[in-house]
Design a protein around this motif. Structure first.
Motif, short mmCIF file in Angstrom:
data_model
loop_
_atom_site.label_atom_id
_atom_site.label_comp_id
_atom_site.label_asym_id
_atom_site.label_seq_id
_atom_site.Cartn_x
_atom_site.Cartn_y
_atom_site.Cartn_z
N SER A 114 36.13 27.22 55.16
CA SER A 114 34.86 27.94 55.17
C SER A 114 33.83 27.18 54.36
O SER A 114 34.14 26.18 53.69
N SER A 115 32.58 27.65 54.41
CA SER A 115 31.52 27.08 53.58
C SER A 115 31.21 27.96 52.38
O SER A 115 30.21 27.77 51.71
N VAL A 116 32.06 28.96 52.13
CA VAL A 116 31.85 29.88 51.00
C VAL A 116 32.35 29.22 49.72
O VAL A 116 33.50 28.77 49.64
N GLU A 117 31.50 29.17 48.71
CA GLU A 117 31.82 28.49 47.47
C GLU A 117 32.17 29.49 46.37
O GLU A 117 31.56 30.54 46.28
N PHE A 118 33.17 29.17 45.57
CA PHE A 118 33.52 30.00 44.43
C PHE A 118 33.62 29.11 43.19
O PHE A 118 33.70 27.89 43.29
N THR A 119 33.61 29.74 42.03
CA THR A 119 33.66 29.01 40.76
C THR A 119 34.95 29.34 40.03
O THR A 119 35.36 30.50 39.98
N ARG A 120 35.57 28.32 39.45
CA ARG A 120 36.87 28.49 38.81
C ARG A 120 36.84 27.89 37.41
O ARG A 120 36.26 26.83 37.19
N GLY A 121 37.44 28.58 36.46
CA GLY A 121 37.57 28.08 35.09
C GLY A 121 38.84 28.63 34.47
O GLY A 121 39.61 29.36 35.11
N PHE A 122 39.06 28.30 33.18
CA PHE A 122 40.29 28.72 32.52
C PHE A 122 39.97 29.25 31.13
O PHE A 122 38.99 28.85 30.50
N MET A 123 40.81 30.17 30.65
CA MET A 123 40.68 30.69 29.29
C MET A 123 42.09 30.92 28.74
O MET A 123 43.08 30.98 29.48
N GLN A 124 42.18 31.02 27.42
CA GLN A 124 43.44 31.32 26.75
C GLN A 124 43.43 32.79 26.33
O GLN A 124 42.47 33.26 25.72
N HIS A 125 44.50 33.51 26.69
CA HIS A 125 44.59 34.93 26.34
C HIS A 125 46.03 35.25 25.95
O HIS A 125 46.94 35.10 26.77
N ASN A 126 46.19 35.65 24.69
CA ASN A 126 47.52 35.98 24.16
C ASN A 126 48.51 34.82 24.37
O ASN A 126 49.66 35.02 24.75
N GLY A 127 48.01 33.60 24.11
CA GLY A 127 48.87 32.42 24.23
C GLY A 127 49.16 31.99 25.65
O GLY A 127 49.97 31.09 25.87
N GLN A 128 48.49 32.61 26.63
CA GLN A 128 48.73 32.29 28.04
C GLN A 128 47.48 31.69 28.64
O GLN A 128 46.36 32.12 28.35
N ARG A 129 47.66 30.66 29.49
CA ARG A 129 46.53 30.05 30.18
C ARG A 129 46.20 30.88 31.42
O ARG A 129 47.05 31.06 32.30
N VAL A 130 44.98 31.39 31.46
CA VAL A 130 44.57 32.30 32.52
C VAL A 130 43.51 31.60 33.38
O VAL A 130 42.52 31.08 32.86
N GLU A 131 43.71 31.60 34.67
CA GLU A 131 42.71 31.07 35.61
C GLU A 131 41.75 32.19 35.99
O GLU A 131 42.17 33.27 36.40
N VAL A 132 40.46 31.93 35.82
CA VAL A 132 39.42 32.92 36.12
C VAL A 132 38.60 32.40 37.30
O VAL A 132 38.09 31.28 37.27
N ILE A 133 38.48 33.21 38.34
CA ILE A 133 37.74 32.82 39.55
C ILE A 133 36.62 33.83 39.79
O ILE A 133 36.87 35.04 39.86
N SER A 134 35.40 33.33 39.89
CA SER A 134 34.24 34.18 40.18
C SER A 134 34.01 34.20 41.69
O SER A 134 33.66 33.18 42.29
N VAL A 135 34.23 35.35 42.29
CA VAL A 135 34.08 35.52 43.74
C VAL A 135 32.59 35.69 44.06
O VAL A 135 31.86 36.35 43.30
N PRO A 136 32.09 35.11 45.16
CA PRO A 136 30.67 35.31 45.52
C PRO A 136 30.32 36.79 45.59
O PRO A 136 31.16 37.63 45.95
N GLY A 137 29.08 37.12 45.24
CA GLY A 137 28.65 38.52 45.23
C GLY A 137 28.74 39.18 46.59
O GLY A 137 28.27 38.63 47.59
N ILE A 138 29.34 40.37 46.65
CA ILE A 138 29.50 41.11 47.90
C ILE A 138 29.21 42.59 47.63
O ILE A 138 29.31 43.06 46.50
N TYR A 139 28.88 43.32 48.69
CA TYR A 139 28.66 44.76 48.58
C TYR A 139 29.84 45.56 49.12
O TYR A 139 29.99 46.73 48.82
N THR A 140 30.66 44.91 49.95
CA THR A 140 31.77 45.61 50.58
C THR A 140 32.87 44.61 50.90
O THR A 140 32.61 43.40 51.02
#
Length: 610
Positions: A33-59
């Motif tokens: 697809s041509s839909v773009e998303f953003t991905r990053g990482f954070m540390q939470h309680n000693g665990q590496r967590v992948e965070v993905i921002s989904v494009p804005g949607i209403y439904t």
């Protein structure tokens, strides 16, 4: 662990994402697809967590490609943070109920909590948590409030237990929940809210838009020229130039390495623009000449983005943009293109129809100069007087309008109506603005400096082996006869495919007069995009449409370059007459039956009924 940020457009997902992951992020297309998303990482309680921002949607219902991709992505996540706009609770809760029906662990971030309080909106978030059955945490991401509390409650996230429902049932439930938890008190308009009302009305809105654009360019020149005159030029001339002069005699016995690394030096003075060495021009053009303007542009752009002005500009210019085959939202990637064509090309992919994307891509690469190129134009042309800058940018504006009118007349397809979220005006947070600015400057530096150095190496190679002289002899009738430029300027046209600002810098040693500089500046903008933009266009448009766009670029460059050369060398003021004639001819061509039609136009009565 994989966490998705899901919510409506303009609810603060990007700011919350930045708070959670910092500035080290990656943007990517969802496969197929041509839909773009953003991905990053954070540390939470000693665990590496992948965070993905989904494009804005209403439904989550598949109304388009974005909703379809969002629904598919959610099936691969461990947890969803549903970002809800506290100032528009009723509208946002519809998506929340759909998430609760899917059986995914959910936690609700009730964002813009501070704005809701300012507007007199009171939400009983504990009651909302009880009714939804999942954690609800008030946040103000732009102020970094509630972020720690949100992270602390991630382990409490749990799947919703709502049964699947229809649209009417969901809205009825949304209404009952909102009535239970929300109270709105009377509150007088603030000065920002009065500005919101004024900036959306046609007359006052256009006046405000004109004022903002005028102030923007004044600020750009003030910051950019100030940094060059008082900071960067003294650093290069007083501290860096002596080092180059010490290296000069060391490399002089080896002409090849001297020309490549230092370039041409006369006496005891280093001309960083004309020397054409990797260590001289290769560093000065991107850092000393262009970076100050890029910094100023992205600072102002980030401020206008966070303020909420750009969506209003899209609404104000919607009817104008429709006349050139696009709806108002296309003005935003056009403005991004003034900074860099690459993110602008990526922004154009969000436009709905294939026809609209083709027109937007073509107009952007033909008539929208990136700011690194604009900075060099200002440096080379602006010193001769503001009228010559007016010639350059007025020509590009007329080309943009004329080409848009013609493409809108002859291309099949549809231009849908504008559907865009208009956020409230918000005072930008300087810390978040600084993060965004640092990300963009880092991206520019990593892309620009290697490109400029590669361009310097390539042009030295082409000159050393006589390739430029050979091509110049072949194209001399076109370059000198039609465009009024010396055949040596072909080197700039060749290198323009790699980097436009370097190409313009190559004109400096040729001793062109100001009229030739005006023609060359227009020609280099119009004739072809840089290689980074070209690669994105090829991927987005495909080989066939890219070939069409390329032919349009070359034809436009030939016609406009020849016309402007003829006009400006007869009498500089004749250029206004020629531009008026170009616009008039384009308007006449665009009259008549437009070939743009709905993509699903009914051909028979049975088709219409279906």
């Amino acid at each position: 662990m994989r966490v998705f940020l899901v919510g409506n457009p303009n609810v603060g997902k990007s700011v919350l994402f930045s708070c959670l992951t910092g500035t080290r992020v990656v943007s990517a297309n969802y496969p197929g697809s041509s839909v773009e998303f953003t991905r990053g990482f954070m540390q939470h309680n000693g665990q590496r967590v992948e965070v993905i921002s989904v494009p804005g949607i209403y439904t989550l219902e598949p109304l388009g490609e974005t909703e379809k991709v969002a629904a598919e992505m959610l099936s691969h996540g461990d947890l969803v943070i549903n970002v809800v706009d506290a100032t528009n609770l009723e509208r946002n809760l519809y998506l929340t109920l759909q998430l609760l029906e899917r059986g995914i662990p959910v936690i609700v971030a009730l964002n813009l909590w501070d704005e809701a309080q300012h507007k007199g909106i009171v939400i009983k978030h504990e009651e909302l948590e009880r009714l939804l059955g999942v954690p609800v945490v008030p946040t103000a991401a732009v102020l970094s409030r509630g972020i720690k509390h949100l992270l602390g409650r991630l382990p409490d996230a749990k799947p919703g237990d709502l049964p699947p429902a229809g649209e009417d049932e969901r809205w009825a439930l949304v209404g009952r929940i909102t009535a239970r938890v929300q109270t709105v008190t009377h509150k007088h308009h603030t000065w920002l809210e009065m500005l919101e009302d004024a900036s959306i009305r046609p007359f006052t809105g256009l006046l405000m838009a004109a004022a903002v654009i005028f102030i923007t360019f004044k600020v750009l020149r003030f910051i950019g020229e100030g940094l060059i005159i008082y900071v960067l030029d003294p650093l290069f001339n007083n501290y860096y130039a002596p080092l180059i002069l010490k290296l000069h005699p060391v490399l002089e016995p080896s002409p090849f390495w001297h020309n490549l690394l230092i370039g041409h030096i006369e006496g005891q003075k280093v001309d960083f623009i004309t020397s054409m060495g990797v260590l001289t021009t290769g560093l000065y053009v991107p850092i000393g000449m262009v970076l100050p303007y890029i910094l100023a542009f992205y600072l102002v752009l980030g401020f206008l983005e966070d303020l909420g002005f750009l969506p209003r500009l899209a609404v104000l210019l919607d009817s104008v943009m429709h006349s050139v085959g696009m709806h108002g939202y296309a003005i935003i990637p056009m403005i991004l293109g003034l900074g860099c064509n690459v993110p602008a090309a990526l922004g154009i992919r969000t436009l709905e129809s294939k026809r609209q994307k083709f027109i937007a891509m073509t107009l952007m690469v033909v008539a929208i100069p990136c700011f690194s190129q604009t900075a060099v134009v200002i440096a080379l042309v602006g010193k001769h007087g503001g009228i010559y800058l007016a010639y350059v940018f007025a020509t590009l504006l007329v080309i943009w309008i004329s080409l848009g009118l013609i493409l809108n007349r002859y291309l099949h397809g549809s231009t849908p109506s504008l559907l865009i979220e208009i956020p409230h005006y918000r005072i930008p947070n300087w810390r978040q603005l600084g993060k965004k600015l640092s990300m963009r400057l880092k991206g520019y530096t990593l892309e620009a400096v290697p490109s400029v150095i590669a361009g310097i190496i390539l042009i030295n190679f082409l000159f050393t082996y006589g390739i430029v002289d050979l091509l110049a002899s072949v194209f001399e009738p076109l370059i000198e006869g039609c465009f009024g430029l010396p055949k040596e300027s072909l080197a700039a046209l060749i290198i323009g495919f790699l980097r436009k600002d370097v190409a313009l810098s190559l004109l400096q040693p040729l001793g062109l007069d100001i009229l030739q500089l005006v023609v060359a500046s227009v020609l280099l903008t119009v004739y072809f995009p840089c290689i980074a933009t070209f690669s994105i266009l090829l991927r987005e448009l495909g080989g066939r449409d890219m070939l069409k766009a390329t032919m349009i670029m070359f034809a436009t460059a030939f016609v406009s370059g020849t016309a402007i050369n003829y006009a400006i060398h007869n009498s500089p003021n004749t250029i206004w007459l020629v531009l008026g004639l170009m616009l008039g001819v384009a308007f006449l061509i665009s009259r008549g039956q437009n070939r743009a039609a709905p993509e699903h136009e009914a051909k028979t009565f049975s088709d219409f009924r279906a």
